[in-house]
Write a protein that holds these residues in place. Structure first.
Motif, PDB file in Angstrom:
ATOM      1  N   SER A 193      -7.176   9.042   6.123  1.00 30.55           N
ATOM      2  CA  SER A 193      -8.369   9.957   6.132  1.00 30.55           C
ATOM      3  C   SER A 193      -8.146  10.772   7.640  1.00 30.55           C
ATOM      4  O   SER A 193      -8.445  11.932   7.375  1.00 30.55           O
ATOM      5  CB  SER A 193      -9.570   8.876   6.630  1.00 30.55           C
ATOM      6  N   THR A 194      -7.906  10.353   8.767  1.00 29.02           N
ATOM      7  CA  THR A 194      -8.111  10.973  10.166  1.00 29.02           C
ATOM      8  C   THR A 194      -6.779  11.843  10.066  1.00 29.02           C
ATOM      9  O   THR A 194      -6.868  13.103  10.684  1.00 29.02           O
ATOM     10  CB  THR A 194      -7.960  10.080  11.191  1.00 29.02           C
ATOM     11  N   LYS A 195      -5.486  11.503   9.568  1.00 34.52           N
ATOM     12  CA  LYS A 195      -4.245  12.336  10.013  1.00 34.52           C
ATOM     13  C   LYS A 195      -4.022  13.399   8.672  1.00 34.52           C
ATOM     14  O   LYS A 195      -3.562  14.294   8.968  1.00 34.52           O
ATOM     15  CB  LYS A 195      -3.105  11.166  10.209  1.00 34.52           C
ATOM     16  N   PHE A 196      -4.408  12.654   7.655  1.00 33.89           N
ATOM     17  CA  PHE A 196      -3.819  13.463   6.559  1.00 33.89           C
ATOM     18  C   PHE A 196      -5.150  14.150   5.761  1.00 33.89           C
ATOM     19  O   PHE A 196      -4.930  14.838   4.824  1.00 33.89           O
ATOM     20  CB  PHE A 196      -3.157  12.610   5.283  1.00 33.89           C
ATOM     21  N   GLY A 197      -6.350  13.861   6.179  1.00 33.92           N
ATOM     22  CA  GLY A 197      -7.494  14.750   5.616  1.00 33.92           C
ATOM     23  C   GLY A 197      -8.066  14.137   4.226  1.00 33.92           C
ATOM     24  O   GLY A 197      -8.940  14.853   3.712  1.00 33.92           O
ATOM     25  N   TYR A 198      -7.780  12.781   3.769  1.00 30.20           N
ATOM     26  CA  TYR A 198      -8.148  12.162   2.698  1.00 30.20           C
ATOM     27  C   TYR A 198      -9.969  11.916   2.877  1.00 30.20           C
ATOM     28  O   TYR A 198      -9.939  10.765   3.693  1.00 30.20           O
ATOM     29  CB  TYR A 198      -7.455  11.352   2.047  1.00 30.20           C
ATOM     30  N   ALA A 199     -10.600  12.291   2.569  1.00 30.74           N
ATOM     31  CA  ALA A 199     -12.013  11.787   2.629  1.00 30.74           C
ATOM     32  C   ALA A 199     -12.243  10.393   1.869  1.00 30.74           C
ATOM     33  O   ALA A 199     -13.021   9.491   2.539  1.00 30.74           O
ATOM     34  CB  ALA A 199     -13.083  12.749   1.890  1.00 30.74           C
ATOM     35  N   GLN A 200     -11.641  10.126   0.872  1.00 29.94           N
ATOM     36  CA  GLN A 200     -11.758   8.715   0.380  1.00 29.94           C
ATOM     37  C   GLN A 200     -10.291   8.635  -0.309  1.00 29.94           C
ATOM     38  O   GLN A 200      -9.843   8.520  -1.581  1.00 29.94           O
ATOM     39  CB  GLN A 200     -12.561   8.898  -0.965  1.00 29.94           C
ATOM     40  N   PRO A 201      -9.544   7.876   0.839  1.00 25.37           N
ATOM     41  CA  PRO A 201      -8.027   7.578   0.285  1.00 25.37           C
ATOM     42  C   PRO A 201      -8.197   6.886  -0.980  1.00 25.37           C
ATOM     43  O   PRO A 201      -8.589   5.612  -1.089  1.00 25.37           O
ATOM     44  CB  PRO A 201      -7.418   7.062   1.440  1.00 25.37           C
ATOM     45  N   ARG A 202      -6.933   6.770  -1.686  1.00 20.75           N
ATOM     46  CA  ARG A 202      -6.910   6.161  -3.178  1.00 20.75           C
ATOM     47  C   ARG A 202      -5.120   5.346  -2.721  1.00 20.75           C
ATOM     48  O   ARG A 202      -4.364   6.038  -2.646  1.00 20.75           O
ATOM     49  CB  ARG A 202      -6.743   6.646  -4.284  1.00 20.75           C
ATOM     50  N   ILE A 203      -5.353   4.072  -2.478  1.00 21.73           N
ATOM     51  CA  ILE A 203      -4.087   3.284  -2.214  1.00 21.73           C
ATOM     52  C   ILE A 203      -4.022   2.285  -3.439  1.00 21.73           C
ATOM     53  O   ILE A 203      -4.542   1.375  -3.664  1.00 21.73           O
ATOM     54  CB  ILE A 203      -4.426   2.515  -0.825  1.00 21.73           C
ATOM     55  N   ALA A 204      -2.701   2.578  -3.778  1.00 17.37           N
ATOM     56  CA  ALA A 204      -2.202   1.595  -4.808  1.00 17.37           C
ATOM     57  C   ALA A 204      -1.431   0.297  -4.037  1.00 17.37           C
ATOM     58  O   ALA A 204      -0.608   0.692  -3.141  1.00 17.37           O
ATOM     59  CB  ALA A 204      -1.215   2.303  -5.583  1.00 17.37           C
ATOM     60  N   VAL A 205      -1.927  -0.503  -4.197  1.00 16.00           N
ATOM     61  CA  VAL A 205      -1.319  -2.017  -3.567  1.00 16.00           C
ATOM     62  C   VAL A 205      -0.189  -2.778  -4.641  1.00 16.00           C
ATOM     63  O   VAL A 205      -0.666  -3.161  -5.852  1.00 16.00           O
ATOM     64  CB  VAL A 205      -2.136  -2.998  -3.098  1.00 16.00           C
ATOM     65  N   LEU A 206       0.957  -2.941  -4.259  1.00 21.59           N
ATOM     66  CA  LEU A 206       2.112  -3.359  -5.133  1.00 21.59           C
ATOM     67  C   LEU A 206       1.841  -5.243  -4.981  1.00 21.59           C
ATOM     68  O   LEU A 206       1.464  -5.677  -3.997  1.00 21.59           O
ATOM     69  CB  LEU A 206       3.575  -3.251  -4.777  1.00 21.59           C
ATOM     70  N   GLY A 207       2.256  -5.750  -6.029  1.00 17.22           N
ATOM     71  CA  GLY A 207       2.019  -7.198  -5.933  1.00 17.22           C
ATOM     72  C   GLY A 207       3.586  -7.489  -5.177  1.00 17.22           C
ATOM     73  O   GLY A 207       4.532  -6.831  -5.330  1.00 17.22           O
ATOM     74  N   LEU A 208       3.690  -8.615  -4.937  1.00 15.81           N
ATOM     75  CA  LEU A 208       4.738  -9.208  -4.210  1.00 15.81           C
ATOM     76  C   LEU A 208       5.880  -9.571  -5.358  1.00 15.81           C
ATOM     77  O   LEU A 208       7.081  -9.384  -5.253  1.00 15.81           O
ATOM     78  CB  LEU A 208       4.657 -10.347  -3.200  1.00 15.81           C
ATOM     79  N   ASN A 209       5.402 -10.341  -6.401  1.00 23.64           N
ATOM     80  CA  ASN A 209       6.428 -10.925  -7.203  1.00 23.64           C
ATOM     81  C   ASN A 209       6.496 -10.107  -8.440  1.00 23.64           C
ATOM     82  O   ASN A 209       5.919  -9.221  -8.787  1.00 23.64           O
ATOM     83  CB  ASN A 209       5.771 -12.147  -7.868  1.00 23.64           C
ATOM     84  N   PRO A 210       7.525 -10.314  -9.356  1.00 20.20           N
ATOM     85  CA  PRO A 210       7.942  -9.402 -10.633  1.00 20.20           C
ATOM     86  C   PRO A 210       6.391  -9.709 -11.644  1.00 20.20           C
ATOM     87  O   PRO A 210       5.826 -10.504 -11.523  1.00 20.20           O
ATOM     88  CB  PRO A 210       8.844 -10.180 -11.303  1.00 20.20           C
ATOM     89  N   HIS A 211       6.100  -8.516 -12.285  1.00 19.21           N
ATOM     90  CA  HIS A 211       4.883  -8.452 -13.014  1.00 19.21           C
ATOM     91  C   HIS A 211       3.724  -8.663 -12.243  1.00 19.21           C
ATOM     92  O   HIS A 211       2.652  -9.042 -12.846  1.00 19.21           O
ATOM     93  CB  HIS A 211       4.969  -9.275 -14.313  1.00 19.21           C
ATOM     94  N   ALA A 212       3.509  -8.421 -10.711  1.00 20.28           N
ATOM     95  CA  ALA A 212       2.592  -8.980  -9.963  1.00 20.28           C
ATOM     96  C   ALA A 212       2.354 -10.140 -10.141  1.00 20.28           C
ATOM     97  O   ALA A 212       1.111 -10.754 -10.020  1.00 20.28           O
ATOM     98  CB  ALA A 212       1.471  -7.976 -10.196  1.00 20.28           C
ATOM     99  N   GLY A 213       3.078 -11.062 -10.225  1.00 23.67           N
ATOM    100  CA  GLY A 213       2.828 -12.615 -10.487  1.00 23.67           C
ATOM    101  C   GLY A 213       2.520 -13.145 -11.779  1.00 23.67           C
ATOM    102  O   GLY A 213       2.553 -14.441 -11.985  1.00 23.67           O
TER     103      GLY A 213
END
Length: 330
Positions: A193-213
């Motif tokens: 938001s502050t450095k790159f200017g995204y008002a509402q950043p969309r963040i994809a979170v990866l799972g740790l395990n294959p197939h996200a567990g």
């Protein structure tokens, strides 16, 4: 009409026996509009310039403003080597020199002497061989500034932040806990938001395990740690996608849904990024009270001393640092 002074960008040369010194003199040979301050040994740069066949004017940094930097001019804050470098052969006796350059860069940025820092690659093993525990630039700057930080690598097409950095694979699961994951996501969200200017950043979170567990059948970290943290932050309004399986998170249809990815460990996502944009990828440390960017490659000891090192990644890192400086300027 008063012209604005060029931003003072600190450059560290990294491992003296690697390609870093050659990258700095090749950067200086460009016409990029910045007041470059090389924090390293002056004679090291002179030898690097000679190997590259470049005529570089090295001036002592007196702290004064510069409104125009001719190509080939580089200011230097001299920090002497322990031993003269032998390209391709790191010397642990130069470990203190390397750490002194990082300390000067960090302390100078903290007090406003430098607008940003761009770092060339260093050899972590050489510093550890000198008996000094050291895990990387990111961790060093975090400790020096007493802040929690996140490593992000970014190309024009993709941004990847890391929940853990330089850990052996067997230690990753234990390092991912609710507190650290929440802290990381908050830093990434704030900096997007502050450095790159995204008002509402969309963040994809990866799972740790294959197939996200796969519903707990291939590990429970997603169920026990990742999803509860994501749900708490979603309740606060964060736009979080996932946890996604890493093997499908980077297909075009998924990429359209997010602005950045949070990977659980170093090699989970960075091969994707580097394979498609190696010379355009920049390492950014999020969460610091100053701007720090870096190349996305190592010291290339086999190439050191040949004068053939490609400065593309350092140029990209410098451009991004300048963009971030100008974005925050009034």
């Amino acid at each position: 009409m008063n012209r604005r002074a060029l931003p003072r960008l600190a450059l560290t040369a990294g491992e003296p026996a690697g390609i870093g010194p050659e990258l700095l003199v090749r950067l200086a040979a460009t016409s990029l509009a910045a007041n470059f301050i090389a924090i390293t040994d002056r004679q090291l740069l002179e030898r690097a310039a000679a190997r590259c066949g470049l005529a570089v004017q090295l001036d002592e940094d007196d702290g004064s403003d510069v409104h125009h930097r001719p190509a080939g001019v580089l200011r230097v804050r001299h920090i002497p080597l322990g031993n003269a470098e032998v390209p391709g052969h790191p010397d642990p006796h130069n470990a203190q020199h390397v750490l002194a350059t990082l300390s000067e860069a960090a302390d100078g940025a903290l007090c406003g002497r430098y607008a940003a820092i761009a770092t060339a690659p260093l050899q972590k093993s050489s510093i550890n061989d000198a008996g000094i525990p050291f895990s990387g630039h990111t961790e060093f700057f975090a400790e020096r500034s007493h802040t929690n930080v996140v490593m992000m690598l970014a190309s024009p097409e993709l941004r990847v932040a890391l929940a853990t950095t330089h850990l052996p694979l067997h230690a990753v699961s234990a390092a991912i806990n609710a507190d650290s994951l929440e802290r990381t996501l908050r830093i990434v969200h704030k900096e997007l938001s502050t450095k790159f200017g995204y008002a509402q950043p969309r963040i994809a979170v990866l799972g740790l395990n294959p197939h996200a567990g796969e519903g707990g059948h291939i590990g429970r970290e997603e169920i026990d740690v990742i999803v509860p943290v994501m749900n708490r932050l979603r309740a606060e309004g964060m736009a979080l996608l996932g946890p996604l399986p890493a093997d499908t998170a980077f297909v075009p249809a998924q990429r359209a849904r997010y602005d950045a990815v949070l990977a659980m460990y170093h090699d989970q996502a960075l091969p994707v990024l580097k394979s498609e944009a190696f010379d355009r990828t920049v390492n950014i440390t999020l969460g610091l009270p100053f701007i720090r960017t870096s190349v996305d490659h190592g010291t290339a000891l086999d190439l050191a001393g040949t004068g053939k090192a490609d400065p593309s990644s350092l140029i990209a890192a410098t451009r991004m640092a300048m963009d971030l400086v100008l974005r925050r300027s009034p």
